[in-house]
Design a protein around this motif. Structure first.
Motif, mmCIF file in Angstrom:
data_model
loop_
_atom_site.group_PDB
_atom_site.id
_atom_site.type_symbol
_atom_site.label_atom_id
_atom_site.label_comp_id
_atom_site.label_asym_id
_atom_site.label_seq_id
_atom_site.Cartn_x
_atom_site.Cartn_y
_atom_site.Cartn_z
ATOM 1 N N LEU A 18 0.849 -1.183 0.000
ATOM 2 C CA LEU A 18 0.000 0.000 0.000
ATOM 3 C C LEU A 18 0.892 1.242 0.000
ATOM 4 C CD1 LEU A 18 -2.687 -1.163 2.575
ATOM 5 C CD2 LEU A 18 -2.852 -1.149 0.080
ATOM 6 N N ASP A 19 0.284 2.403 -0.153
ATOM 7 C CA ASP A 19 1.045 3.656 -0.203
ATOM 8 C C ASP A 19 1.932 3.869 1.014
ATOM 9 O OD1 ASP A 19 0.109 4.348 -2.691
ATOM 10 O OD2 ASP A 19 -1.458 5.672 -1.936
ATOM 11 N N ASP A 20 1.484 3.389 2.190
ATOM 12 C CA ASP A 20 2.273 3.575 3.409
ATOM 13 C C ASP A 20 3.291 2.449 3.605
ATOM 14 O OD1 ASP A 20 0.719 1.437 4.165
ATOM 15 O OD2 ASP A 20 -0.127 2.399 5.934
ATOM 16 N N ASP A 21 3.506 1.651 2.574
ATOM 17 C CA ASP A 21 4.461 0.552 2.540
ATOM 18 C C ASP A 21 3.995 -0.696 3.298
ATOM 19 O OD1 ASP A 21 6.737 -0.021 1.071
ATOM 20 O OD2 ASP A 21 8.040 0.136 2.816
ATOM 21 N N THR A 22 2.718 -0.766 3.671
ATOM 22 C CA THR A 22 2.171 -1.955 4.315
ATOM 23 C C THR A 22 2.169 -3.116 3.330
ATOM 24 O OG1 THR A 22 0.718 -0.655 5.736
ATOM 25 C CG2 THR A 22 0.105 -2.957 5.401
ATOM 26 N N PRO A 23 2.783 -4.260 3.686
ATOM 27 C CA PRO A 23 2.761 -5.416 2.788
ATOM 28 C C PRO A 23 1.393 -6.099 2.815
ATOM 29 C CG PRO A 23 3.978 -5.958 4.779
ATOM 30 C CD PRO A 23 3.570 -4.519 4.892
ATOM 31 N N ILE A 24 0.837 -6.337 1.627
ATOM 32 C CA ILE A 24 -0.450 -7.027 1.535
ATOM 33 C C ILE A 24 -0.326 -8.192 0.562
ATOM 34 C CG2 ILE A 24 -1.874 -5.026 2.142
ATOM 35 C CD1 ILE A 24 -2.528 -4.771 -0.896
ATOM 36 N N ALA A 25 -1.198 -9.162 0.753
ATOM 37 C CA ALA A 25 -1.350 -10.268 -0.183
ATOM 38 C C ALA A 25 -2.592 -9.982 -1.018
ATOM 39 C CB ALA A 25 -1.525 -11.577 0.576
ATOM 40 N N VAL A 26 -2.444 -10.020 -2.327
ATOM 41 C CA VAL A 26 -3.579 -9.868 -3.234
ATOM 42 C C VAL A 26 -3.840 -11.262 -3.797
ATOM 43 C CG1 VAL A 26 -4.509 -8.638 -5.219
ATOM 44 C CG2 VAL A 26 -2.823 -7.513 -3.749
ATOM 45 N N VAL A 27 -5.053 -11.756 -3.563
ATOM 46 C CA VAL A 27 -5.344 -13.178 -3.758
ATOM 47 C C VAL A 27 -6.521 -13.368 -4.710
ATOM 48 C CG1 VAL A 27 -5.913 -15.322 -2.549
ATOM 49 C CG2 VAL A 27 -4.623 -13.535 -1.357
ATOM 50 N N ARG A 28 -6.391 -14.345 -5.598
ATOM 51 C CA ARG A 28 -7.523 -14.798 -6.411
ATOM 52 C C ARG A 28 -7.933 -16.165 -5.914
ATOM 53 N NH1 ARG A 28 -6.398 -13.875 -12.750
ATOM 54 N NH2 ARG A 28 -8.480 -14.721 -12.917
ATOM 55 N N SER A 29 -9.218 -16.311 -5.696
ATOM 56 C CA SER A 29 -9.780 -17.595 -5.291
ATOM 57 C C SER A 29 -11.123 -17.732 -5.995
ATOM 58 C CB SER A 29 -9.955 -17.654 -3.777
ATOM 59 O OG SER A 29 -10.519 -18.885 -3.379
ATOM 60 N N GLY A 30 -11.228 -18.681 -6.900
ATOM 61 C CA GLY A 30 -12.435 -18.780 -7.708
ATOM 62 C C GLY A 30 -12.588 -17.505 -8.515
ATOM 63 N N ASP A 31 -13.769 -16.894 -8.445
ATOM 64 C CA ASP A 31 -14.023 -15.642 -9.152
ATOM 65 C C ASP A 31 -13.724 -14.420 -8.302
ATOM 66 O OD1 ASP A 31 -14.861 -16.976 -11.433
ATOM 67 O OD2 ASP A 31 -16.959 -17.028 -10.785
ATOM 68 N N GLY A 32 -13.304 -14.601 -7.052
ATOM 69 C CA GLY A 32 -13.090 -13.482 -6.142
ATOM 70 C C GLY A 32 -11.646 -13.007 -6.101
#
Length: 106
Positions: free
Chosen positions: A22-36
């Motif tokens: 994110l903009d504040d450098d927070t690490p995130i996981a962006v995940v695909r599961s099925g159609d979501g």
């Protein structure tokens, strides 16, 4: 509510995850599961290792180190050893790109 572009949708493997920040450098996981498509903190609440290195299945992401699983919608652990949830973030997909709200969902 504001959203920031984190990646093109086609960079996320089916039933898989990629690391983003994110903009504040927070690490995130962006995940695909099925159609979501989902976004949550990329650190396991039990062992503080990257969740993006784990497996995605049945609407969860599994920590590779000790096997804790987290619900992609709520961030709540679905099995031990983790007992604390990870933050989740609102996601929208527009024109083939994934956008994430920088504020954790309630």
């Amino acid at each position: 509510m504001s959203f920031i572009k984190v990646c093109p949708l086609d960079e996320i493997p089916a039933d898989g995850a990629i690391a983003a920040r994110l903009d504040d450098d927070t690490p995130i996981a962006v995940v695909r599961s099925g159609d979501g498509v989902y976004a949550l903190d990329d650190l396991c609440s039990h062992a503080e290792v990257a969740l993006t290195e784990g497996e995605v299945y049945d609407g969860t992401i599994e920590c590779w180190l000790h096997g804790s699983c987290f619900d992609l919608r709520t961030g709540k652990p679905t099995n031990p050893p983790a007992t604390r949830p990870v933050a989740t973030y609102r996601v929208k997909v527009e024109d083939g790109d994934v956008y994430v709200s920088p504020a954790p969902a309630d």
